[in-house]
Design a protein around this motif. Structure first.
Motif, PDB file in Angstrom:
ATOM      1  N   ILE A 136       0.847  -1.194   0.000  1.00  0.00           N
ATOM      2  CA  ILE A 136       0.000   0.000   0.000  1.00  0.00           C
ATOM      3  C   ILE A 136       0.883   1.244   0.000  1.00  0.00           C
ATOM      4  N   THR A 137       0.655   2.123  -0.967  1.00  0.00           N
ATOM      5  CA  THR A 137       1.452   3.351  -1.025  1.00  0.00           C
ATOM      6  C   THR A 137       0.654   4.563  -0.574  1.00  0.00           C
ATOM      7  N   ALA A 138      -0.651   4.502  -0.676  1.00  0.00           N
ATOM      8  CA  ALA A 138      -1.459   5.662  -0.291  1.00  0.00           C
ATOM      9  C   ALA A 138      -2.852   5.200   0.070  1.00  0.00           C
ATOM     10  N   LEU A 139      -3.472   5.910   1.010  1.00  0.00           N
ATOM     11  CA  LEU A 139      -4.860   5.640   1.390  1.00  0.00           C
ATOM     12  C   LEU A 139      -5.575   6.985   1.347  1.00  0.00           C
ATOM     13  N   THR A 140      -6.555   7.149   0.439  1.00  0.00           N
ATOM     14  CA  THR A 140      -7.240   8.423   0.347  1.00  0.00           C
ATOM     15  C   THR A 140      -8.712   8.226   0.654  1.00  0.00           C
ATOM     16  N   THR A 141      -9.188   8.881   1.699  1.00  0.00           N
ATOM     17  CA  THR A 141     -10.588   8.763   2.066  1.00  0.00           C
ATOM     18  C   THR A 141     -11.351   9.946   1.477  1.00  0.00           C
ATOM     19  N   GLY A 142     -12.378   9.676   0.698  1.00  0.00           N
ATOM     20  CA  GLY A 142     -13.161  10.770   0.106  1.00  0.00           C
ATOM     21  C   GLY A 142     -14.376  11.076   0.946  1.00  0.00           C
ATOM     22  N   ARG A 143     -15.337  11.749   0.331  1.00  0.00           N
ATOM     23  CA  ARG A 143     -16.560  12.088   1.043  1.00  0.00           C
ATOM     24  C   ARG A 143     -17.458  10.867   1.183  1.00  0.00           C
ATOM     25  N   GLY A 144     -17.404  10.004   0.212  1.00  0.00           N
ATOM     26  CA  GLY A 144     -18.319   8.863   0.203  1.00  0.00           C
ATOM     27  C   GLY A 144     -17.828   7.742   1.095  1.00  0.00           C
ATOM     28  N   PRO A 145     -18.430   6.580   0.925  1.00  0.00           N
ATOM     29  CA  PRO A 145     -18.073   5.453   1.777  1.00  0.00           C
ATOM     30  C   PRO A 145     -16.842   4.699   1.295  1.00  0.00           C
ATOM     31  N   GLY A 146     -16.228   5.184   0.218  1.00  0.00           N
ATOM     32  CA  GLY A 146     -15.117   4.429  -0.335  1.00  0.00           C
ATOM     33  C   GLY A 146     -13.758   4.981   0.069  1.00  0.00           C
ATOM     34  N   VAL A 147     -12.765   4.111  -0.043  1.00  0.00           N
ATOM     35  CA  VAL A 147     -11.384   4.514   0.206  1.00  0.00           C
ATOM     36  C   VAL A 147     -10.584   4.135  -1.040  1.00  0.00           C
ATOM     37  N   ALA A 148      -9.814   5.126  -1.577  1.00  0.00           N
ATOM     38  CA  ALA A 148      -8.950   4.823  -2.712  1.00  0.00           C
ATOM     39  C   ALA A 148      -7.609   4.347  -2.155  1.00  0.00           C
ATOM     40  N   ASP A 170       5.197  -1.297 -10.864  1.00  0.00           N
ATOM     41  CA  ASP A 170       3.889  -0.909 -11.374  1.00  0.00           C
ATOM     42  C   ASP A 170       3.025  -0.375 -10.249  1.00  0.00           C
ATOM     43  N   ARG A 171       2.067   0.468 -10.681  1.00  0.00           N
ATOM     44  CA  ARG A 171       1.170   1.014  -9.674  1.00  0.00           C
ATOM     45  C   ARG A 171      -0.241   0.550  -9.983  1.00  0.00           C
ATOM     46  N   LEU A 172      -0.976   0.267  -8.931  1.00  0.00           N
ATOM     47  CA  LEU A 172      -2.373  -0.134  -9.076  1.00  0.00           C
ATOM     48  C   LEU A 172      -3.221   0.756  -8.188  1.00  0.00           C
ATOM     49  N   LEU A 173      -4.504   0.744  -8.481  1.00  0.00           N
ATOM     50  CA  LEU A 173      -5.422   1.522  -7.671  1.00  0.00           C
ATOM     51  C   LEU A 173      -6.560   0.584  -7.302  1.00  0.00           C
ATOM     52  N   ALA A 174      -6.952   0.595  -6.016  1.00  0.00           N
ATOM     53  CA  ALA A 174      -8.093  -0.214  -5.598  1.00  0.00           C
ATOM     54  C   ALA A 174      -9.087   0.685  -4.885  1.00  0.00           C
ATOM     55  N   ARG A 175     -10.356   0.290  -4.975  1.00  0.00           N
ATOM     56  CA  ARG A 175     -11.346   1.054  -4.244  1.00  0.00           C
ATOM     57  C   ARG A 175     -12.087   0.072  -3.351  1.00  0.00           C
ATOM     58  N   VAL A 176     -12.034   0.311  -2.048  1.00  0.00           N
ATOM     59  CA  VAL A 176     -12.702  -0.599  -1.113  1.00  0.00           C
ATOM     60  C   VAL A 176     -13.598   0.227  -0.197  1.00  0.00           C
ATOM     61  N   THR A 177     -14.507  -0.430   0.491  1.00  0.00           N
ATOM     62  CA  THR A 177     -15.346   0.329   1.424  1.00  0.00           C
ATOM     63  C   THR A 177     -14.528   0.655   2.663  1.00  0.00           C
TER      64      THR A 177
END
Ligand SMILES: Nc1ncnc2c1ncn2[C@@H]1O[C@H](COP(=O)(O)OP(=O)(O)OP(=O)(O)O)[C@@H](O)[C@H]1O
Ligand SMILES: Nc1ncnc2c1ncn2[C@@H]1O[C@H](COP(=O)(O)OP(=O)(O)OP(=O)(O)O)[C@@H](O)[C@H]1O
Ligand code: MOO
Ligand SMILES: [Mg+2]
Ligand SMILES: [Mg+2]
Lengths: 351, 220, 228, 351, 228
Positions: free
Chosen positions: D293-305, D313-320
């Motif tokens: 994990i390189t970054a954890l970004t919490t937005g306004r919604g229920p998801g976390v990027a 390589d870099r990947l992006l995941a979206r989890v609750t």
């Protein structure tokens, strides 16, 4: 209730659609040139069938002895090309057919800053929003939407879709919806009508059509998926997740999806369903359902469409043939379906 | 090269007869003013015949014509739609005959027939009575048509036109001395000695078609 | 100022203006109706009607004037009826001059409007119909605004033609000072007499200025109403 | 190489885009009315900037002392509205700008049956295909495509995209591409330019922009995802799967994705990545990669990027958020990413 | 057949046809150029040029005829120069009749074409430009085909006007049998002589038939070329 059964020749193209759709949203789906717009024009009274019958909500619009003129059909039509009146400002365009829900429509479509502009000064998407607003405000008894959202960005679509759902469910305006985007169709459509080459190849409830492994090639591999009806159990304020029950168990999805007791519908894209022989542990996916394989359909490609029963609900999964072989998938086998909560995001949830 | 004659339109009938006897004559009819200006601009005319001495003088003054000569004279008559009774040339007579209608006449300032007609009305002391009740036409034939159609109860036209139009009757002759003599003049174009031009002019002067149509010899 | 043209000149100018304005005002709506009929109508005799409208352009003006006289004179078929029924007299009246001018300009008015009608996108009228608009409403709110540039062009052509019309007018209603002696009639008279050229020139200029003023006005209006 | 830096006012809208893009496909992305079409028009010479500079491939198209007329810019422009010549049949329309690759273009776009038709007799999608064909055949040195595929159905899109890729890679025609569809953009675009309100808010290599957790709100939650470059290792004829290597290991994806040694790129939508604390067993998903994990970004919604590094390589995941909490996700944590092969289907694979 | 009109009548009919065809053939391309200039050009004096084009409509035909006579007569400013330089003689020739007819119809030709030009979607010309077409090519392949209905309308108006033109023609080139006596001039001459009305009627009908034939032809062509 829309009943359509007519023929009309256009040059060497023969249009002869036949289908019946209950109230709600009827999606016309099919490749470019299939005849979707032509059907819509016939319903709106802009294209005269050679013979046949068109009935909407019991009103016969066209028949052997009747051909109601367009203006009396009370159809709100959003054309594929926006067809705004070039000599009127946006507000005058919007009000041309009526002013129902004026403030709401303007708000929802973000038209407030555009009201004094003329169509020539609008961008492509802005034009389409105005055309949509104009049809929505006309107080029509039937809405025909011909790719109304195709020029819009995802966030804007996400704002407009709930409105169309409300029209469908609250105002109970029947809607004929033409789109190439299955997620839109799945979200809105009560009935799905697949067209090809001027004829209807499949028509039925959206759940059945989308959940049917045999329809996968018609809908497009990437767009296949099942529809589920679910009931809201509770919303967790703290982590923003809603718990729902379906026949086979519980689902946890992001967002507030309704008040407890509300019925919602979910599209579960076939490609977002993972199959597991044993209940997996320590996964970020929150939803794991026990399922039974009802059908295995092998297509031309490397994929296998797997029909699943989760209680009385039906799901569709798409896995590679290699996986299917490795897992020795067979009809009747019991296993687990892993649904990633965020893949069934708000965008695919209709009330 | 046919002989080209530029002629006042009111000469058309008998002049056509003269021309019909020869196979090398082309006649261009127009109003006298237009003809004069065209000659001034070098129109390819060999002979010019006008119904108005003023325009001939204008041409002569510019040295554009030679040997202008008087050809015929004409008379102005009062006409009414065919079958009408005679009209007395008095204020009352005209007033009764006109009723609420108008007296058709050529443009009194410019069309020769109109100029002569006005002069005659003035000479008879009738001008004040009718000057506001005129219908001035583009040319004398148009004035005649107004009477023949019954649109105007009276008209002042050439005797020659009246004689040729069965739709009208002459209801009064105007005394000869009530207006200046109505003269038709002909001339050859200066510096253009077309063979036969002078001869044609002679033929016109002596051709019986003109007296037959009512044109009068000029009193010298 | 009043000496520039003399009382007769002024009278001719005002009369020409009155006649031309009326001719335009009446022939434009009729022209719109006729253009619609010709552009959209499908009925037997459409070609004939089209021809009839163009006839005044084809015939020498004198002939048109003569036909008007035969039809609308007091003894004419329609003239008598109009006078008895409505008390409308055209013969020897400025109204007759306006009729003559209007008829001579009618083909121009109709053509300009018809070209504009043919250019209207039927899709917009379809859209209006689906919004519940009646044919009348569609016409006034969609078609008419879209063809306005053509209507303006037709109006200015009709007006200019009316200002210049001579042959039919003088044949039909003759040249009565103050009643039917329009600028062209006055000019014609002056041209028949040697030496009146200066007056002719002044009247020509007056006429040109008026008509070109109307032209300028119409161009300005057209730019304002031009579809965006 | 496209260099753009100009300003132009349109009514009360100010357009002042600034960006530089290398050869390849440059995607203009942004909400309706952001100014995308206006930028395209300026590049094509149809909208004159007030001041500034526009350079394509070293050729200055517009500058303080130059304003090349549209016809000399050698730009093939597919307009948002098709703009076919209504008085010419389809074939004449196609040939108007040139006949490069005529047979191929006609084949690829399925235009053969339409060649004798007139534009008025075409459906919306057919018109857009003809417009695309006309631009492709013009032999332009720069292609501008303004939502060229938005009226097309998924199967048709799938036929056209490889062609555009070939143009990009083989013919090396630079392309300015406007679309609302991230999967199209991800597949094609070398560079992504995000626009809003007349200005460029973010520009850079597509991989970076799409893989950047901070760009998620700009791109749209559902459209976020990462791009990976992979090398083809082998294609298995029997089960139709291709094995690829990326820095962090192997991926197995359906379809023949190239010959051994080919470089391909894959879009992995954030919502299709499942995180697992331990390597899961017995799953239908074939691809499991060890990640950090390189970054954890919490937005306004229920998801976390969740930003992930898989090797280089870099990947992006979206989890609750609930999952993130339950799994106690923290920066630097090592765990497994599960990628479902069919979610990264052919549609998202560009060569 | 030849008795129907007599040799003079036939000569007038052929002459009118020749004059009108030439007037149309020459004024249509010039009208297209002028309409383009007026519709698209932005230069000082554009309004004045527009006015000049419309002038023949506004002025009484006789005045236009005189102006032509003064300008193009053998003694006229341009007439002399044309004759010396190119050997072109207009005065009192059928060529002059064609010039007069063409000039009288020019405003109609220009207007019709201009209306069509204003209706052309600039987006299509933009599209052609991005496809590398030069201005000339755009004009001939896009603009011109799209304005063809307007050009046809202009041509038929010009032709009809030429068939009916009288005042300017007779004033400029007189009415010389076989050279400048067109149908309207012939009708005028016949009207001066009592009892020739039957001939007048026949010529009027001939003229109407010819012009309406042209009208029908143009409508048919317009339907064929109409933008789909
Ligand atoms: N003449 C004008 N006056 C005012 N605003 C204008 C004018 N012309 C364009 N605009 C505005 O400029 C903005 C940019 O338009 P543009 O067509 O470039 O948008 P776009 O990004 O292509 O949008 P879409 O995705 O909807 O096609 C829009 O908000 C539009 O309303
Ligand atoms: N006059 C005509 N002559 C021949 N074919 C015609 C005519 N009019 C329409 N067609 C054809 O009818 C078919 C149906 O057109 P329609 O516009 O209904 O398609 P559509 O399903 O709406 O397609 P799209 O998704 O591309 O908008 C098309 O193939 C079109 O080319
Ligand atoms: O010779 Mo005329 O016809 O009275 O002018
Ligand atoms: Mg369509
Ligand atoms: Mg745009």
């Amino acid at each position: 209730m829309i009943e359509i059964d007519f023929t009309r020749t256009l040059g060497d193209f023969t249009l002869s659609p036949t289908f019946t759709a209950p109230a709600g949203v009827t999606a016309l789906f099919g490749p470019s040139g299939a005849g979707k717009t032509s059907v819509a024009r016939a319903v709106a009274g802009l294209l005269k069938p050679d013979t046949g019958r068109i009935t909407v909500g019991g009103r016969e619009l066209f028949g052997p002895s009747i051909n109601l003129p367009a203006r009396k059909r009370r159809v709100g039509y959003v054309f594929q090309d926006a067809r705004l009146f070039p000599h009127m400002a946006v507000l005058a365009n919007l009000r041309y057919g009526g002013t129902r829900d004026e403030a709401d429509v303007i708000e929802m479509l973000g038209l407030r800053p555009l009201l004094d502009r003329y169509p020539a000064d609008l961008s492509g998407g802005e034009r389409q929003r105005v055309a949509l607003g104009r049809a929505l405000m006309s107080g029509a008894e039937l809405l025909i939407l011909d790719e109304p959202l195709s020029a819009l960005d995802a966030p804007r679509k996400a704002e407009i879709l709930p409105w169309l759902e409300r029209l469908r469910d609250v105002a109970r305006v029947p809607i004929l919806y033409i789109s190439h985007d299955v997620s839109e169709v799945a979200r809105l459509a009560t009935t799905m009508v697949l067209m090809e080459n001027g004829r209807v190849t499949r028509a039925g409830p959206t759940m059945e059509v989308l959940g049917d492994p045999d329809a996968v090639p018609l809908v497009g591999v990437r767009d296949a998926g099942a529809l589920l009806f679910a009931t809201v159990l509770a919303y967790d304020e703290a982590d923003g997740l809603t718990t729902l029950t379906i026949d086979a168990g519980q689902l946890i999805l992001p967002g507030r999806l309704g008040a407890p007791g509300d019925r919602v519908r979910l599209r579960v894209p076939a490609q977002d369903v993972i199959l597991a022989l044993e209940r997996p542990q320590g996964l970020s996916a929150l939803n794991i359902l026990p399922v039974t394989i009802t059908a295995l359909t092998t297509g031309r490609g490397p994929g296998v469409a797997v029909g699943l029963a989760a209680g009385r609900d039906r799901l569709l999964a798409r896995v590679t043939r290699r996986s299917a072989d490795a897992m020795k998938l067979t009809q009747g086998q019991e296993l687990f379906a892993v649904l990633k909560a965020t893949a069934i995001a708000t965008y695919d949830i209709g009330t | 090269e046919p002989l080209t004659i530029f002629a006042a339109a009111s000469l058309a009938g008998p002049l056509d007869e003269v021309a019909a006897e020869r196979d090398d004559v082309a006649i261009a009819y127009a109003g006298s003013g237009a003809i004069a200006r065209q000659i001034d601009q070098g129109a390819p005319a060999d002979v010019v015949l006008l119904a108005n001495t003023d325009w001939m003088d204008w041409l002569d003054g510019r040295g554009l014509v030679t040997e202008p000569r008087l050809l015929f004279s004409n008379r102005i008559v009062l006409v009414a739609p065919a079958g009408a009774g005679t009209v007395e040339l008095t204020d009352e007579g005209l007033d009764v005959a006109l009723g609420d209608g108008r007296l058709a006449i050529g443009l009194v300032e410019s069309v020769p027939a109109g100029i002569y007609g006005k002069a005659a009305l003035e000479g008879l002391g009738l001008w004040d009575e009718v000057s506001t009740r005129l219908a001035e036409a583009e040319n004398v034939r148009a004035a005649l048509a107004l009477v023949a159609r019954g649109e105007a109860p009276l008209g002042l036209v050439y005797a020659t036109d009246a004689a040729a139009e069965p739709g009208v009757s002459v209801v009064a002759d105007l005394p000869e001395d009530s207006h200046p003599q109505i003269l038709y003049v002909g001339a050859l174009i200066a510096g253009n000695d077309a063979p036969g031009a002078a001869e044609f002019l002679d033929a016109v002067a002596s051709h019986p078609a003109f007296p037959d149509a009512g044109f009068l010899p000029v009193d010298e | 100022m009043s000496e520039l043209f003399g009382p007769e000149g002024w009278s001719a100018i005002f009369l020409s203006l009155k006649v031309s304005l009326w001719a335009t005002v009446v022939s434009v709506p009729l022209g719109i109706a006729m253009a619609l009929l010709l552009a959209r109508g499908r009925f037997p005799g459409r070609g004939l009607l089209n021809g009839l409208v163009h006839l005044p352009l084809v015939l020498p003006p004198v002939v048109t004037g003569y036909l008007l006289l035969v039809l609308f004179g007091r003894r004419g078929a329609l003239g008598g009826w109009l006078e008895e029924t409505f008390g409308i007299v055209l013969a020897f009246r400025w109204t007759g001059a306006a009729l003559a001018a209007g008829i001579m300009g009618f083909p121009l008015v109709v053509r300009a409007i018809r070209l504009a009608i043919d250019a209207v996108d039927p899709g917009l009228e379809e859209a209006a119909a689906t919004l519940g608009a009646s044919r009348i409403r569609i016409f006034f709110t969609v078609t008419l605004p879209l063809i306005l540039p053509g209507v303006l062009a037709g109006a200015v052509l009709g007006f200019a033609k009316a200002m210049g019309e001579f042959g039919a007018t003088i044949t039909f209603v003759s040249s009565i000072p103050g009643e039917t002696r329009t600028i062209p009639s006055a000019i014609y008279g002056l041209l028949q007499v040697p030496g009146r050229e200066p007056e002719v020139v002044r009247l020509v200029i007056a006429s040109a200025v008026l008509a070109l003023g109307a032209l300028g006005l119409s161009e300005w209006l057209a730019r304002r109403v031009r579809v965006r």
